[in-house]
Design a protein around this motif. Structure first.
Motif, mmCIF file in Angstrom:
data_model
loop_
_atom_site.group_PDB
_atom_site.id
_atom_site.type_symbol
_atom_site.label_atom_id
_atom_site.label_comp_id
_atom_site.label_asym_id
_atom_site.label_seq_id
_atom_site.Cartn_x
_atom_site.Cartn_y
_atom_site.Cartn_z
ATOM 1 N N GLU A 115 0.794 -1.168 0.117
ATOM 2 C CA GLU A 115 -0.033 0.026 -0.061
ATOM 3 C C GLU A 115 0.780 1.113 -0.057
ATOM 4 O O GLU A 115 0.389 2.586 -0.249
ATOM 5 C CB GLU A 115 -1.177 0.071 1.264
ATOM 6 N N GLY A 116 2.118 1.209 0.272
ATOM 7 C CA GLY A 116 3.176 2.472 0.205
ATOM 8 C C GLY A 116 4.241 2.227 1.330
ATOM 9 O O GLY A 116 4.390 1.210 2.047
ATOM 10 N N TYR A 117 4.510 3.323 1.482
ATOM 11 C CA TYR A 117 6.000 3.409 2.338
ATOM 12 C C TYR A 117 5.190 3.688 3.845
ATOM 13 O O TYR A 117 4.267 4.539 4.072
ATOM 14 C CB TYR A 117 6.760 4.780 2.066
ATOM 15 N N VAL A 118 5.652 3.000 4.787
ATOM 16 C CA VAL A 118 5.133 3.012 6.167
ATOM 17 C C VAL A 118 6.388 3.841 7.140
ATOM 18 O O VAL A 118 7.543 3.194 7.031
ATOM 19 C CB VAL A 118 4.955 1.409 6.712
ATOM 20 N N ILE A 119 6.062 4.660 7.714
ATOM 21 C CA ILE A 119 6.672 5.268 8.473
ATOM 22 C C ILE A 119 6.537 4.534 9.869
ATOM 23 O O ILE A 119 5.640 4.636 10.435
ATOM 24 C CB ILE A 119 6.418 6.819 8.761
ATOM 25 N N LYS A 120 7.746 3.747 10.340
ATOM 26 C CA LYS A 120 7.670 3.101 11.237
ATOM 27 C C LYS A 120 7.473 3.869 12.792
ATOM 28 O O LYS A 120 6.649 3.081 13.682
ATOM 29 C CB LYS A 120 8.935 2.259 11.505
ATOM 30 N N GLY A 121 7.856 4.788 12.931
ATOM 31 C CA GLY A 121 7.632 5.408 14.570
ATOM 32 C C GLY A 121 6.204 6.002 14.657
ATOM 33 O O GLY A 121 5.608 6.148 15.642
ATOM 34 N N THR A 122 5.366 6.091 13.486
ATOM 35 C CA THR A 122 4.056 6.675 13.426
ATOM 36 C C THR A 122 2.935 5.693 12.781
ATOM 37 O O THR A 122 1.836 5.895 13.325
ATOM 38 C CB THR A 122 3.786 7.927 12.598
ATOM 39 N N GLY A 123 3.548 4.751 12.180
ATOM 40 C CA GLY A 123 2.583 3.808 11.634
ATOM 41 C C GLY A 123 1.882 4.451 10.324
ATOM 42 O O GLY A 123 1.073 3.977 9.456
ATOM 43 N N GLU A 124 2.153 5.860 10.033
ATOM 44 C CA GLU A 124 1.689 6.168 8.878
ATOM 45 C C GLU A 124 1.900 5.795 7.485
ATOM 46 O O GLU A 124 3.125 5.521 7.437
ATOM 47 C CB GLU A 124 1.964 7.755 8.716
ATOM 48 N N VAL A 125 1.029 5.505 6.963
ATOM 49 C CA VAL A 125 1.339 4.922 5.246
ATOM 50 C C VAL A 125 1.107 5.863 4.180
ATOM 51 O O VAL A 125 0.109 6.677 4.344
ATOM 52 C CB VAL A 125 0.296 3.977 5.105
ATOM 53 N N VAL A 126 2.105 6.136 3.353
ATOM 54 C CA VAL A 126 2.167 7.437 2.194
ATOM 55 C C VAL A 126 2.451 6.386 1.183
ATOM 56 O O VAL A 126 3.070 5.836 0.739
ATOM 57 C CB VAL A 126 3.581 8.216 2.196
ATOM 58 N N ALA A 127 1.249 6.504 0.288
ATOM 59 C CA ALA A 127 0.874 5.912 -0.934
ATOM 60 C C ALA A 127 2.171 6.014 -2.138
ATOM 61 O O ALA A 127 2.470 7.265 -1.992
ATOM 62 C CB ALA A 127 -0.336 6.006 -1.391
ATOM 63 N N TYR A 128 2.373 5.198 -2.518
ATOM 64 C CA TYR A 128 3.402 5.474 -3.707
ATOM 65 C C TYR A 128 3.226 6.423 -4.618
ATOM 66 O O TYR A 128 4.137 7.028 -5.142
ATOM 67 C CB TYR A 128 3.760 4.248 -4.566
#
Length: 90
Positions: free
Chosen positions: A41-54
């Motif tokens: 689904e995209g890049y996951v910022i591990k510290g926040t769990g936020e997913v940023v779609a490609y």
């Protein structure tokens, strides 16, 4: 009289400049490869769990091949403003 401050970007540790639209002069920093993961689904910022779609416009090419994360107020728990990513390896 009111004078506007110049809109300057700040430099990444490797010497290139973050665009002001991403950093407001202080919001960006280099992050380790382990801080970002790639999922379907995209890049996951591990510290926040936020997913940023490609396909998200916040994704930028990294000039130095490293990850750089720009978050609101430069906070480790802030929302992503820009994410600089290395080129995909095949």
């Amino acid at each position: 009289m009111v004078f506007a401050a110049p809109t300057l970007a700040h430099d990444a540790p490797q010497g290139w400049s973050y665009p002001f639209s991403c950093c407001s002069g202080y919001d960006c920093r280099a992050v380790s490869q382990t801080s970002i993961s790639e999922r379907p689904e995209g890049y996951v910022i591990k510290g926040t769990g936020e997913v940023v779609a490609y396909s998200d416009a916040r994704i930028k090419n990294s000039p130095d091949g490293e990850y750089h994360w720009c978050s609101v107020a430069g906070a480790n728990d802030g929302k992503t403003i820009c994410l600089f990513v290395p080129p995909s390896s095949f």
